[in-house]
Scaffold this active site. Sequence first.
Site, PDB file in Angstrom:
ATOM      1  N   ARG A   1      -1.865  16.410 -23.780  1.00 22.70           N
ATOM      2  CA  ARG A   1      -2.098  17.032 -22.478  1.00 22.70           C
ATOM      3  C   ARG A   1      -2.878  16.135 -21.612  1.00 22.70           C
ATOM      4  O   ARG A   1      -4.139  15.683 -21.947  1.00 22.70           O
ATOM      5  CB  ARG A   1      -2.757  18.439 -22.520  1.00 22.70           C
ATOM      6  CG  ARG A   1      -2.697  19.224 -21.261  1.00 22.70           C
ATOM      7  CD  ARG A   1      -2.997  20.586 -21.337  1.00 22.70           C
ATOM      8  NE  ARG A   1      -4.199  20.909 -21.446  1.00 22.70           N
ATOM      9  CZ  ARG A   1      -4.886  21.848 -21.385  1.00 22.70           C
ATOM     10  NH1 ARG A   1      -4.181  22.808 -20.123  1.00 22.70           N
ATOM     11  NH2 ARG A   1      -6.031  22.323 -21.703  1.00 22.70           N
TER      12      ARG A   1
ATOM     13  N   ASP B   1      -9.444  21.618 -30.979  1.00 19.85           N
ATOM     14  CA  ASP B   1     -10.743  21.359 -31.415  1.00 19.85           C
ATOM     15  C   ASP B   1     -11.329  22.433 -32.206  1.00 19.85           C
ATOM     16  O   ASP B   1     -12.320  22.128 -33.288  1.00 19.85           O
ATOM     17  CB  ASP B   1     -11.843  21.310 -30.123  1.00 19.85           C
ATOM     18  CG  ASP B   1     -11.494  20.105 -29.204  1.00 19.85           C
ATOM     19  OD1 ASP B   1     -10.683  18.941 -29.879  1.00 19.85           O
ATOM     20  OD2 ASP B   1     -11.963  19.742 -28.035  1.00 19.85           O
TER      21      ASP B   1
ATOM     22  N   ASP C   1     -10.696  25.466 -26.793  1.00 21.17           N
ATOM     23  CA  ASP C   1      -9.647  24.699 -27.193  1.00 21.17           C
ATOM     24  C   ASP C   1      -9.194  24.753 -28.528  1.00 21.17           C
ATOM     25  O   ASP C   1     -10.023  24.614 -29.479  1.00 21.17           O
ATOM     26  CB  ASP C   1     -10.307  23.041 -26.827  1.00 21.17           C
ATOM     27  CG  ASP C   1      -9.100  22.271 -27.165  1.00 21.17           C
ATOM     28  OD1 ASP C   1      -8.479  22.125 -28.303  1.00 21.17           O
ATOM     29  OD2 ASP C   1      -8.938  21.235 -26.359  1.00 21.17           O
TER      30      ASP C   1
ATOM     31  N   THR D   1      -3.868  15.671 -14.992  1.00 16.85           N
ATOM     32  CA  THR D   1      -2.899  16.223 -14.328  1.00 16.85           C
ATOM     33  C   THR D   1      -2.558  17.346 -15.211  1.00 16.85           C
ATOM     34  O   THR D   1      -1.714  18.528 -14.533  1.00 16.85           O
ATOM     35  CB  THR D   1      -1.263  15.360 -14.486  1.00 16.85           C
ATOM     36  OG1 THR D   1      -1.213  15.376 -15.665  1.00 16.85           O
ATOM     37  CG2 THR D   1      -1.609  14.030 -13.675  1.00 16.85           C
TER      38      THR D   1
HETATM   39  N1  URA Z   1      -4.942  24.936 -24.780  1.00 14.89           N
HETATM   40  C1  URA Z   1      -6.141  25.193 -25.436  1.00 14.89           C
HETATM   41  O1  URA Z   1      -6.263  24.887 -26.669  1.00 14.89           O
HETATM   42  N2  URA Z   1      -6.713  26.484 -24.801  1.00 14.89           N
HETATM   43  C2  URA Z   1      -6.672  26.777 -23.664  1.00 14.89           C
HETATM   44  O2  URA Z   1      -7.101  27.815 -23.224  1.00 14.89           O
HETATM   45  C3  URA Z   1      -5.422  26.582 -23.038  1.00 14.89           C
HETATM   46  C4  URA Z   1      -4.874  25.424 -23.560  1.00 14.89           C
END
Ligand code: URA
Length: 211
Positions: A104, A205, A202, A108
């Site tokens: 990602r 992570d 995330d 953007t």
């Molecule tokens: N990706 C993630 O890991 N967490 C989110 O809240 C949105 C996208």
Amino acid sequence: MGKFEVIDHPLIQHKLTMIRDKNVGTKFFRETVKEISTLMAYEVARDMPLKDVEIETPIAKTTQKELAGKKVAIIPILRAGLGMVDGMTNLIPAAKIGFIGMYRDEETLKPHEYFVKLPNDITERQLFIVDPMLATGGSAMMAIEALKKRGCQEKNMKFACLVAAPEGVKAVRDAYPDVDLYAAGLDDHLNEDGYIVPGLGDAGDRLFGTK
Ligand code: URA
């Protein structure tokens, strides 16, 4: 139209609440994602077709049911989707695994495809696409598009996530109405950074202990 189902089994809800807690460590988070994925696989597989089979028990001949139809491929969207694979193969051990790599763009928020490796017979299989977070829907839509480009049909695709945002659910359903969607939780909204609120942060992570 495909279905959208929030799998609100009490065990799933309980485990999802535990991993939303920001104080939970990597080991516990990873193990619990695996457990939730196994429980979700049970529901995602619910409409798999069956056929009659003749067998003989120690007592009598009988006609019983076995799985018919397409074999399964599990397709994690890299990297966070990897966290859901082992939990699903607990229930579907013969599934083949394909990989779709997306990252990602942090500015953007748009996903980019960088790696696709799929079983040869992918077009013949029932596909379980997995990614813990359905946020904007961008990665899910790119993964679906990557599979369609290679001959797969929407009606053979099921997308399973842990947490979905309403924005992502709408985007995927509008663009790919025949794909079935499953989530363990449907959250409130996306924030300006593209994170699901309240979400769990995330997922990549938290699964892998990176920052
Ligand atoms: N990706 C993630 O890991 N967490 C989110 O809240 C949105 C996208």
